[in-house]
Design an enzyme around this catalytic site. Structure first.
Site, PDB file in Angstrom:
ATOM      1  N   ASP A 119       0.872  -1.179   0.000  1.00  0.00           N
ATOM      2  CA  ASP A 119       0.000   0.000   0.000  1.00  0.00           C
ATOM      3  C   ASP A 119       0.910   1.230   0.000  1.00  0.00           C
ATOM      4  OD1 ASP A 119      -2.213   1.860   0.499  1.00  0.00           O
ATOM      5  OD2 ASP A 119      -3.331   0.104   1.134  1.00  0.00           O
ATOM      6  N   HIS A 141       2.271   2.162  -3.134  1.00  0.00           N
ATOM      7  CA  HIS A 141       1.393   3.151  -3.738  1.00  0.00           C
ATOM      8  C   HIS A 141       1.968   4.562  -3.682  1.00  0.00           C
ATOM      9  CE1 HIS A 141      -2.365   0.363  -3.124  1.00  0.00           C
ATOM     10  NE2 HIS A 141      -1.413  -0.189  -3.846  1.00  0.00           N
TER      11      HIS A 141
END
Length: 401
Positions: free
Chosen positions: A213, A240
């Site tokens: 993430d 991310h």
């Protein structure tokens, strides 16, 4: 900023054959001392760090989190289940209302996110993915939580395989991350690297992060603003990206991101929010950034949840990009409306001719930008890339004993 060092005082050495619990050993340490974990494998349930105490994991030491959900449960038998809220687990390591202290390596803290939970065939990560399919919330422990604390240090340390977020800060004043390696598979859901929330005076430097993430996500929830945050000389891999948001209620400001490589992150330099959780994001500086293999190398988005509704307007002001170099991808800046455009300055921002700008409601000052903002793909691909010597492989894992 100087490299952190361990305190001179040891309160003891903990070995795999120690008879006392690790929590008891920590509780016996006076402020300003460090408990030494020798080489070996240690498994533990949740730990609470005493104020001012350091945990030192020596070379070859692995502190592994228990996979038994019952050990993390907060009294409602929710940990290891799916519900509508997802707050049923204690973290593996908690700093709460502490001053000073921290964790040093070169050892490893392993969250065992990919190992089956006790008495099941399902891992923490599988539970998180199932919750996504079932539109619920997973009750899963975070690896390290620091809340209502000050002057906490993490240095020369490897964190891996967290069931959920690796490190979260909530209402923290003063935190240093120096040479921290975070290593978790890119398909492990909700495994953010380091998330400073409602915190100030935070430095993250000389660190390497690959995860499933956000590599870093700076947030400002209901507990206050986040400000005076420096992200210096770091390398990101899968993840991310370098994110701000999505919660920005109380404002994020005075953030410096300098000398960062983002190699294979889906998004690169990212600010995300929407009208259900927005606020002022101001005085953000990106300086000497190298990007490659990113879908959205720049992504400033005020519609993170396109279905969100509320009156917390996201406002992005004084966002500067200097000496930013990348390859292809979508360079996205979407303000929320005419009355709240994104205010950005771009100086020496260079991408290849395959990159394309996607701009809505923006007020941009520019100097030496490729591709041209108003004529996408009009300029040739750069022939010299200043980032050519910046890419480094993820460091090898420390040997275990």
């Amino acid at each position: 900023m100087t490299e952190p060092s361990l305190p001179h005082t040891l309160c003891g050495t903990y070995t795999p054959s120690s008879s006392a619990s690790l929590q008891s050993a920590l509780d016996s340490c006076p402020e300003g001392s460090a408990l030494h974990l020798s080489a070996g494998h240690f498994e533990s349930g949740p730990l609470i760090m005493p104020s001012g105490v350091f945990l030192w994991l020596d070379q070859g030491a692995v502190l592994a989190a228990s996979t038994n959900p019952a050990r993390y449960d907060q009294g409602k038998n929710l940990c290891g289940t799916i519900d509508r809220h997802g707050h049923g687990c204690r973290p593996f390591i908690l700093f709460s209302q502490t001053s000073g202290g921290g964790i040093f390596g070169p050892g490893v803290i392993d969250g065992n996110g990919g190992q089956p939970m006790a008495d099941t065939d399902e891992t923490w990560w599988h539970l998180a993915r199932r919750a996504q399919y079932e539109e619920g919330k997973q009750n899963i422990p975070r690896l390290i939580v620091v809340q209502d604390a000050q002057n906490i240090t993490f240095a020369h340390l490897t964190l891996r395989n967290s069931p959920n977020f690796h490190v979260t800060l909530d209402h923290v004043s003063g935190a240093t991350f120096w040479d921290v390696r975070i290593d978790t598979p890119e398909d492990a859901r909700n495994t953010d690297g380091i998330d400073p929330g409602s915190s100030e005076d935070v430095t993250i430097t000389h660190s390497f992060i690959r995860t499933g993430d956000d590599n870093i996500a700076i947030k400002a929830g209901r507990n206050g603003p986040s400000r005076y945050i420096s992200v210096l000389d770091n390398h990101f891999y899968a993840g991310h990206g370098m994110s701000i948001g999505s919660e920005t209620f109380n404002g994020v400001s005075h953030v410096l991101v300098r000398n960062l490589t983002l190699d294979g992150t889906t998004a690169g330099l990212r600010i995300k929010s929407d009208s259900s959780r927005g606020g002022l994001v101001d005085d953000i500086q990106y300086d000497h950034i190298c990007l490659r293999n990113n879908k959205w190398p720049i992504m400033l988005d005020t519609h993170y949840d396109p279905h969100a509704f509320g009156f917390d307007t996201p406002r992005y002001r004084t966002i500067s990009f200097k000496d930013v170099y990348g390859a292809g991808g979508i360079l996205l800046m979407h303000g929320i409306d005419d009355s709240n455009p994104i205010d950005a300055t771009l100086y020496n921002v260079t991408f290849s001719s395959s990159a394309a700008w996607d701009l809505q409601y923006v007020n941009i000052t520019e100097n030496n930008v490729t591709p041209a903002l108003r004529e996408p793909n009009a300029q040739p691909q750069m022939t010299q890339n200043p980032c050519a010597t910046q890419w480094v492989p993820f460091p090898a894992s420390p040997p275990e004993k």
